[in-house]
Design an enzyme around this catalytic site. Structure first.
Site, PDB file in Angstrom:
ATOM      1  N   ARG A 181     -14.802  53.736  39.994  1.00  0.00           N
ATOM      2  CA  ARG A 181     -15.195  53.883  41.402  1.00  0.00           C
ATOM      3  C   ARG A 181     -14.017  53.798  42.373  1.00  0.00           C
ATOM      4  O   ARG A 181     -14.180  53.435  43.541  1.00  0.00           O
ATOM      5  CB  ARG A 181     -16.233  52.827  41.790  1.00  0.00           C
ATOM      6  CG  ARG A 181     -17.539  52.933  41.011  1.00  0.00           C
ATOM      7  CD  ARG A 181     -18.283  54.203  41.342  1.00  0.00           C
ATOM      8  NE  ARG A 181     -19.607  54.236  40.747  1.00  0.00           N
ATOM      9  CZ  ARG A 181     -20.470  55.233  40.868  1.00  0.00           C
ATOM     10  NH1 ARG A 181     -20.114  56.304  41.555  1.00  0.00           N
ATOM     11  NH2 ARG A 181     -21.649  55.194  40.307  1.00  0.00           N
ATOM     12  N   SER A 182     -12.848  54.125  41.899  1.00  0.00           N
ATOM     13  CA  SER A 182     -11.665  54.055  42.765  1.00  0.00           C
ATOM     14  C   SER A 182     -11.566  55.227  43.730  1.00  0.00           C
ATOM     15  O   SER A 182     -10.808  55.179  44.698  1.00  0.00           O
ATOM     16  CB  SER A 182     -10.399  54.012  41.900  1.00  0.00           C
ATOM     17  OG  SER A 182     -10.292  55.206  41.127  1.00  0.00           O
ATOM     18  N   GLY A 183     -12.310  56.303  43.467  1.00  0.00           N
ATOM     19  CA  GLY A 183     -12.213  57.504  44.291  1.00  0.00           C
ATOM     20  C   GLY A 183     -11.312  58.571  43.699  1.00  0.00           C
ATOM     21  O   GLY A 183     -10.980  59.546  44.377  1.00  0.00           O
ATOM     22  N   THR A 203     -15.641  66.913  30.713  1.00  0.00           N
ATOM     23  CA  THR A 203     -15.422  66.527  29.320  1.00  0.00           C
ATOM     24  C   THR A 203     -16.417  65.499  28.832  1.00  0.00           C
ATOM     25  O   THR A 203     -16.404  65.132  27.653  1.00  0.00           O
ATOM     26  CB  THR A 203     -14.004  65.957  29.140  1.00  0.00           C
ATOM     27  OG1 THR A 203     -13.883  64.771  29.948  1.00  0.00           O
ATOM     28  CG2 THR A 203     -12.959  66.964  29.562  1.00  0.00           C
ATOM     29  N   HIS A 220     -21.574  64.179  41.261  1.00  0.00           N
ATOM     30  CA  HIS A 220     -20.352  64.982  41.172  1.00  0.00           C
ATOM     31  C   HIS A 220     -20.645  66.444  41.496  1.00  0.00           C
ATOM     32  O   HIS A 220     -19.906  67.091  42.238  1.00  0.00           O
ATOM     33  CB  HIS A 220     -19.744  64.870  39.768  1.00  0.00           C
ATOM     34  CG  HIS A 220     -18.868  63.669  39.590  1.00  0.00           C
ATOM     35  ND1 HIS A 220     -17.506  63.760  39.524  1.00  0.00           N
ATOM     36  CD2 HIS A 220     -19.159  62.357  39.472  1.00  0.00           C
ATOM     37  CE1 HIS A 220     -16.995  62.546  39.363  1.00  0.00           C
ATOM     38  NE2 HIS A 220     -17.978  61.681  39.317  1.00  0.00           N
ATOM     39  N   ARG A 223     -21.213  67.085  45.196  1.00  0.00           N
ATOM     40  CA  ARG A 223     -20.055  66.889  46.064  1.00  0.00           C
ATOM     41  C   ARG A 223     -19.108  68.077  46.037  1.00  0.00           C
ATOM     42  O   ARG A 223     -18.501  68.408  47.057  1.00  0.00           O
ATOM     43  CB  ARG A 223     -19.320  65.608  45.632  1.00  0.00           C
ATOM     44  CG  ARG A 223     -18.204  65.197  46.595  1.00  0.00           C
ATOM     45  CD  ARG A 223     -17.597  63.866  46.194  1.00  0.00           C
ATOM     46  NE  ARG A 223     -17.000  63.915  44.872  1.00  0.00           N
ATOM     47  CZ  ARG A 223     -17.207  62.984  43.923  1.00  0.00           C
ATOM     48  NH1 ARG A 223     -18.012  61.991  44.154  1.00  0.00           N
ATOM     49  NH2 ARG A 223     -16.614  63.078  42.756  1.00  0.00           N
ATOM     50  N   GLU A 232     -18.217  72.853  30.343  1.00  0.00           N
ATOM     51  CA  GLU A 232     -18.328  71.613  29.567  1.00  0.00           C
ATOM     52  C   GLU A 232     -17.677  71.856  28.214  1.00  0.00           C
ATOM     53  O   GLU A 232     -18.195  72.615  27.389  1.00  0.00           O
ATOM     54  CB  GLU A 232     -19.791  71.214  29.422  1.00  0.00           C
ATOM     55  CG  GLU A 232     -20.453  70.853  30.751  1.00  0.00           C
ATOM     56  CD  GLU A 232     -21.898  70.422  30.593  1.00  0.00           C
ATOM     57  OE1 GLU A 232     -22.386  70.414  29.441  1.00  0.00           O
ATOM     58  OE2 GLU A 232     -22.521  70.097  31.612  1.00  0.00           O
TER      59      GLU A 232
END
Length: 345
Positions: A181-183, A203, A220, A223, A232
């Site tokens: 969750r660091s961005g 992946t 994801h 966004r 994939e």
């Protein structure tokens, strides 16, 4: 044709009067005045776009990307600022001389304009309607440099008959590290937001049968720009060798886990030579990649020591791979609390 940027901020200026947010608190009052952009002393944007008559020789057309003005002498100016922007897509067209764009709204709009041919290296692209949607002037300058957009101070006069500044070539290989969750994923997407086309390489698992993971995957997807192609695959080396467009790889941690599965390496050392061969193949492809690539990876060396042998083996393998790819990258950053910190060589 001369363009005067009397004001470059949003409707309330930047800082916004009376606003106590961190962005506004960092600036002196009146740092940027509300937008007023004057074309050859005749047309004032956005004021003259309200539907009234324009000076002789000027015409305005609705375009999916904004309002397109044609001026005496043949200059084309696109005002790509909401609410005039209707779509990220549209027909191909002749390149504009000047594009005034609200990159803080949707930087991916620039990718669409580049794909349509309205923005080329010869186009003056200038950020307009700037405000506290970005944390600081320094962060604004960092982002616009990534996207090939100029920022100009109030009072700047731009001559459209002069060549546009040559855009700085972005780094070919970028590695972004960070914790949970660091961005780091959002930062990777930000880096490529203004590209005409991007191939997003996922992946990890799709999330079938795992509601929590499925929510992460869905967030994801929502966004990032809808026009990005999603692949994939765990064949990262093959994608790096063959992709005709920039790549975003998210992420290397799940790729390493998949490689451990494929090589049967979790139960002991007998599968590690096959893992190392896959690592060698990836590093060689990363070294030779011809298209821009941004990869996200987990920084696993700052937490507690994993309690299991397999966890420690995974940590060591991913840490070693991060180190090898960083050595072959022009741009490496550690993302902490949403803030990227460049890691110099």
């Amino acid at each position: 044709m001369k363009v005067l940027f009397s004001g470059t901020a949003g409707a309330e200026g930047w800082p916004v009067p009376g606003c106590g947010c961190a962005s506004c608190s960092r600036l002196s009052p009146g740092d940027r005045r509300p937008a007023e952009i004057v074309l050859d002393g005749a047309v004032r944007l956005p004021h003259d776009l309200s539907g009234g008559p324009l000076p002789a020789g000027h015409r305005v057309f609705a375009d999916p990307g904004g309002l397109l003005l044609t001026c005496p002498g043949g200059h084309r100016v696109l005002y790509a600022v909401p609410p005039h922007v209707r779509s990220l897509d549209g027909p191909a067209g002749r390149a504009c001389d000047l594009v005034l764009v609200d990159v803080l709204d949707r930087p991916e709009l620039l990718g669409g304009l580049r794909r349509r041919g309205l923005v080329t290296d010869a186009t003056h692209v200038v950020a307009a309607h700037l405000d506290h949607r970005v944390p600081s002037e320094a962060e604004l300058a960092r982002r616009t440099a990534l996207w090939g957009v100029r920022t100009v101070p109030d009072g700047t006069v731009l001559d459209l008959d002069e060549p546009a500044p040559a855009p700085c070539a972005p780094p070919r290989r970028t590695l972004l590290l960070g914790g949970s969750r660091s961005g780091k994923s959002a930062e990777a997407e930000l880096r490529l937001a203004a590209e005409p086309e991007v191939r997003y390489v996922a992946t990890g698992p799709s999330g079938d049968g795992d509601d929590e993971w499925a929510r992460r995957v869905r967030a994801h997807r929502e966004r990032r720009p809808a026009r990005w192609e999603t692949v994939e695959s765990t064949d990262l080396a093959g994608l790096l060798r063959d992709s005709p467009v920039p790549l975003l790889v998210d992420g290397l941690g799940t790729w390493v886990a998949a490689v451990f599965d494929e090589c049967g390496a979790w139960s002991g050392d007998h599968g590690l030579p096959a893992v190392e061969a896959r690592f060698d193949e990836l590093v060689e492809a990363w070294r030779r990649v011809r298209r821009r690539v941004v990869a996200v990876s987990d920084e696993v060396g700052l937490g507690v020591v994993p309690a299991t042998a397999s966890g420690r083996m995974f940590r060591d393998a991913l840490g070693a791979l991060n180190r090898r790819l960083a050595a072959e990258s022009e741009d490496v950053a550690l993302v902490v609390a949403g803030r990227p910190m460049p890691l110099p060589v």
